[in-house]
Scaffold this motif. Structure first.
Motif, PDB file in Angstrom:
ATOM      1  N   THR A  68      66.937  37.416  46.835  1.00 12.06           N
ATOM      2  CA  THR A  68      66.112  36.210  46.673  1.00 12.06           C
ATOM      3  C   THR A  68      66.424  35.143  47.714  1.00 12.06           C
ATOM      4  OG1 THR A  68      67.730  35.366  45.075  1.00 12.06           O
ATOM      5  CG2 THR A  68      65.837  36.579  44.203  1.00 12.06           C
ATOM      6  N   THR A 100      60.413  29.663  37.024  1.00  9.27           N
ATOM      7  CA  THR A 100      60.973  30.977  37.357  1.00  9.27           C
ATOM      8  C   THR A 100      60.055  31.715  38.324  1.00  9.27           C
ATOM      9  OG1 THR A 100      59.871  31.993  35.451  1.00  9.27           O
ATOM     10  CG2 THR A 100      62.106  31.147  35.113  1.00  9.27           C
ATOM     11  N   THR A 101      60.636  32.648  39.059  1.00  9.02           N
ATOM     12  CA  THR A 101      59.864  33.499  39.969  1.00  9.02           C
ATOM     13  C   THR A 101      59.758  34.904  39.372  1.00  9.02           C
ATOM     14  OG1 THR A 101      61.869  34.094  41.182  1.00  9.02           O
ATOM     15  CG2 THR A 101      60.627  32.198  41.983  1.00  9.02           C
ATOM     16  N   SER A 102      58.592  35.496  39.487  1.00 12.76           N
ATOM     17  CA  SER A 102      58.350  36.804  38.859  1.00 12.76           C
ATOM     18  C   SER A 102      59.226  37.900  39.463  1.00 12.76           C
ATOM     19  CB  SER A 102      56.876  37.177  38.997  1.00 12.76           C
ATOM     20  OG  SER A 102      56.491  37.197  40.376  1.00 12.76           O
TER      21      SER A 102
END
Length: 686
Positions: free
Chosen positions: A403, A430-432
């Motif tokens: 990430t 949040t990021t998927s």
């Protein structure tokens, strides 16, 4: 000649019915036998006399006594004649004219001669025992038979007779077992069975040959095992090996994996409908990890290369299902956290770093995108498998590298830092992509354990990163030593101590032992018991392998986070604790399978196997040959067909806390629900 044909009945008063034979005839009959000495001739005469004449057992002892007298007399006279027949006949003419009496024989009746009970047919036996059976009960007859067998020394027969008459079904079981034992024959192990034993026992060629020498007819020769081994490997042209790495084309590796797994599931697959055979999907988790290795005295082609570290990527098949609308599970990995099904993609002798990790992730992801469905033919039927790869076998370092998170104190999911973790009212975005990485269950257990320890060290001073005086630093070190000493004395655990060559003693087994007894852990660390207990419940829930009630888990995790902030607001949560308590529910909800099945334990255990195979099962004269042997052994130990033949290891029954059971959903009827944290002891190499 039958002696009954030469019996002489004398007309002497009182001798009517007495059967008599002359001594001269007995002597002549004895001398006619071509035997070496007198003793053997006399023995023959006695046996012949008894066989031809005896009809009534009552007279046996009397007859034997008379023959003994005859035998004694003839031996004395023969010895006195100096063993010369002419002298014997001349000196004993009068004695030989005498007679030998055979008395008490009953008159033979006309018709067939009678037979003994053993020689009689079944019908005659029933007739002869009819009176006994009608006058005596079954229990008496059985008891008499048992007693007789016992008296004759046939104890096993007596015990069996007693067992089969005491139970109405025991005789049937004995008969079935006897019939089965008669049909079964000891045959040679098949090559597949022998290879499964070879791999399960971690044997070398020499060890197998020693075992085979005990029974060569039962164990196939090693050359046959070599042929069976080759069937476990992908095509040779798909494997690339150098002195610094070994890899296999992902398409070839997944093809051989699906093919071998289909052979184990042949009976189940053959029962599928035609539409289901073309809609099969296999879910796999994959990941990469680095570890330290022992350095060998072998020369590299490149002077800059080193074998002090390896970086290994691998995948584990988790589930096969079919159906476009309703999901029908065909196979479920019974041990998703075990290295049994962990297939190696490639390993490189290189130290783990952010650049190496990114390179490996890009390599595997690009290879997985190019995968085409695998077609398997079994008995004329074709089955098509599509592949789903999820990167969940990773730890925090790999997540940060994937990430682009540079700080270890920053959450790679929402980007928040440690100073934001205590603000529970803040909304975290949040990021998927980061959510798909899962919870790294094994490392989560260790990190939560370490977070409690570090919190305990700082409890006397209650300062996190603020500037501390020398006295406060000494007090913190004194507290640490006191905690370490108590753990060592009371539990035998070595806590937070450096390990030789790499890492420290805070591994998976130590963290498990810590959370097994929350009361003792709270007493030693002085951390709130409820906090440690609630962390234990959360770890049990996410590592159970069962489906989880998202709402109940979220409420429990948020209550735990609030408890932590209320009591220890001066010490922010660690990124791992923040990830589990704040983002855990979202991650579990988006997971393709129960989150416990997506853990990284299999890959961590494979690092230990790598060291073992490199040391004991690989050739050392060449680095290329050494790497070939290691990679082949990794393929062999994770072959799906061989793994399916291995018996499941017995493990202790897992007793969950009541709060854990409350958060778990009931298992679906067609899925496997018996998952364990791991099949063996694991250590994590940092």
């Amino acid at each position: 000649m039958d002696l009954s044909a030469i019996f002489i009945v004398l007309g002497i008063p009182g001798t009517s019915g007495r059967k008599i034979v002359s001594r001269k005839y007995l002597y002549d009959l004895m001398q006619q036998q071509d035997l070496p000495n007198l003793d053997e001739k006399i023995e023959y005469l006695e046996n012949h006399l008894l066989a031809c004449i005896i009809e009534k057992p009552d007279n046996l002892s009397s007859l034997k006594q008379r023959f003994w007298n005859f035998k004694t007399s003839i031996k004395k006279k023969w010895s006195k004649a100096h063993r010369k027949e002419a002298v014997f006949l001349k000196n004993n003419e009068a004695w030989l004219d005498g007679t030998f009496e055979i008395s008490g024989n009953k008159q033979t009746r006309p018709g067939r001669p009678s037979k003994s009970f053993e020689d009689s047919c079944e019908r005659s036996k029933r007739r002869k025992t009819e009176e006994i059976r009608s006058s005596l009960g079954e229990e008496v007859i059985v008891h008499a038979a048992q007693t007789t067998l016992q008296a004759q020394g046939k104890r096993n027969a007596s015990k069996i007779l007693k067992e089969i008459t005491n139970s109405p079904t025991r005789a049937k079981k004995y008969r079935k077992a006897l019939k089965k034992s008669d049909q079964e024959e000891i045959t040679c192990l098949t090559p597949l069975q022998a290879l499964a034993m070879f791999v399960e026992a971690d044997l070398t060629k020499r060890q197998y040959e020693i075992i085979r020498n005990t029974n060569k007819s039962f164990y196939p020769c090693y050359n046959i095992l070599l042929m069976a081994k080759k069937e476990c490997y992908p095509p040779k042209d798909s494997i690339t090996v150098t002195s610094t790495f070994a890899e296999c084309n992902l398409q070839s590796l997944i093809d051989i994996t699906v093919t071998r797994l289909s052979m184990a599931l042949e009976e189940i697959l053959s029962s599928l409908k035609h539409t289901e055979r073309n809609s099969l999907k296999i879910i796999c988790k994959w990941g990469c990890d680095g570890s330290q290795q022992a350095q060998y005295k072998q020369k590299f082609d490149d002077d800059a290369a080193s074998d002090a570290n390896i970086f290994l990527s691998s995948f584990v098949p988790l589930q096969i299902y079919c159906g476009q609308q309703g999901k029908k599970i065909i196979w479920q990995n019974p041990t998703p956290s075990s290295p049994r099904y962990c297939r190696p993609i490639r390993f490189r002798f290189v130290k783990e770093s952010t650049d190496v990790t990114k390179e490996e992730i890009n390599y595997v992801e690009e290879s997985s995108k190019k995968l085409t469905p695998t077609e398997v033919s079994l008995h004329g039927s074709t089955f098509t498998f599509e592949h789903i790869f999820k990167m969940t076998m990773i730890d925090g370092k790999v997540c940060n590298a994937a990430t682009g998170t540079k700080s270890t104190s920053r959450c790679y999911i929402c980007g928040a830092t440690s100073k934001d973790f205590t603000n529970l009212t803040q909304k975290f975005n949040t990021t998927s992509k980061a959510i798909e990485f899962g919870l790294s269950v094994l490392h989560a257990r260790i990190r939560l354990f370490e977070s409690v320890l570090h919190l305990a060290y700082k409890l006397p001073v209650k300062k996190y990163r603020e500037k501390r005086t020398n006295e406060e630093k000494d007090l913190e070190m004194l507290t640490k030593k006191h905690i370490q000493e108590r753990f060592r004395k009371e539990t035998g655990l070595l806590v937070d101590m450096p390990k030789a060559n790499f890492g420290n003693t805070n591994d998976g087994n130590t963290s498990r032992r810590f959370f097994e007894n929350p009361q003792l852990a709270a007493d030693i660390t002085k951390v709130d018991f409820q906090l440690i207990y609630r962390l234990k419940v959360i770890l049990e829930t996410i590592s159970s392998g069962h489906k989880i009630n998202i709402h109940k888990f979220n409420d429990f995790a948020m209550a735990t986070a609030k408890l932590y902030v209320d009591q220890y607001s001066w010490h922010p949560m660690t990124p791992t604790m923040h990830k589990i308590l704040i983002h855990g529910a979202v991650i579990i909800e988006n997971a393709l399978l129960p989150i416990g099945q997506l853990s990284e334990e299999a890959a961590e255990a494979k690092n230990k196997h790598f060291r073992l195979y490199r040391e004991n099962y690989a050739r050392k004269f060449s680095r290329e040959e050494c790497n070939i042997d290691i990679y082949n052994r990794l393929l062999l130990s994770s072959d799906p067909l061989l793994s399916s033949m291995k018996g499941k290891k017995r493990t202790k029954a897992r007793l969950f806390c009541p709060e854990t059971i409350n958060m778990l959903l009931p298992a679906e009827p067609n899925t496997e629900s018996d998952f364990s944290d791991t099949d063996q002891d694991l250590s994590i190499d940092e």
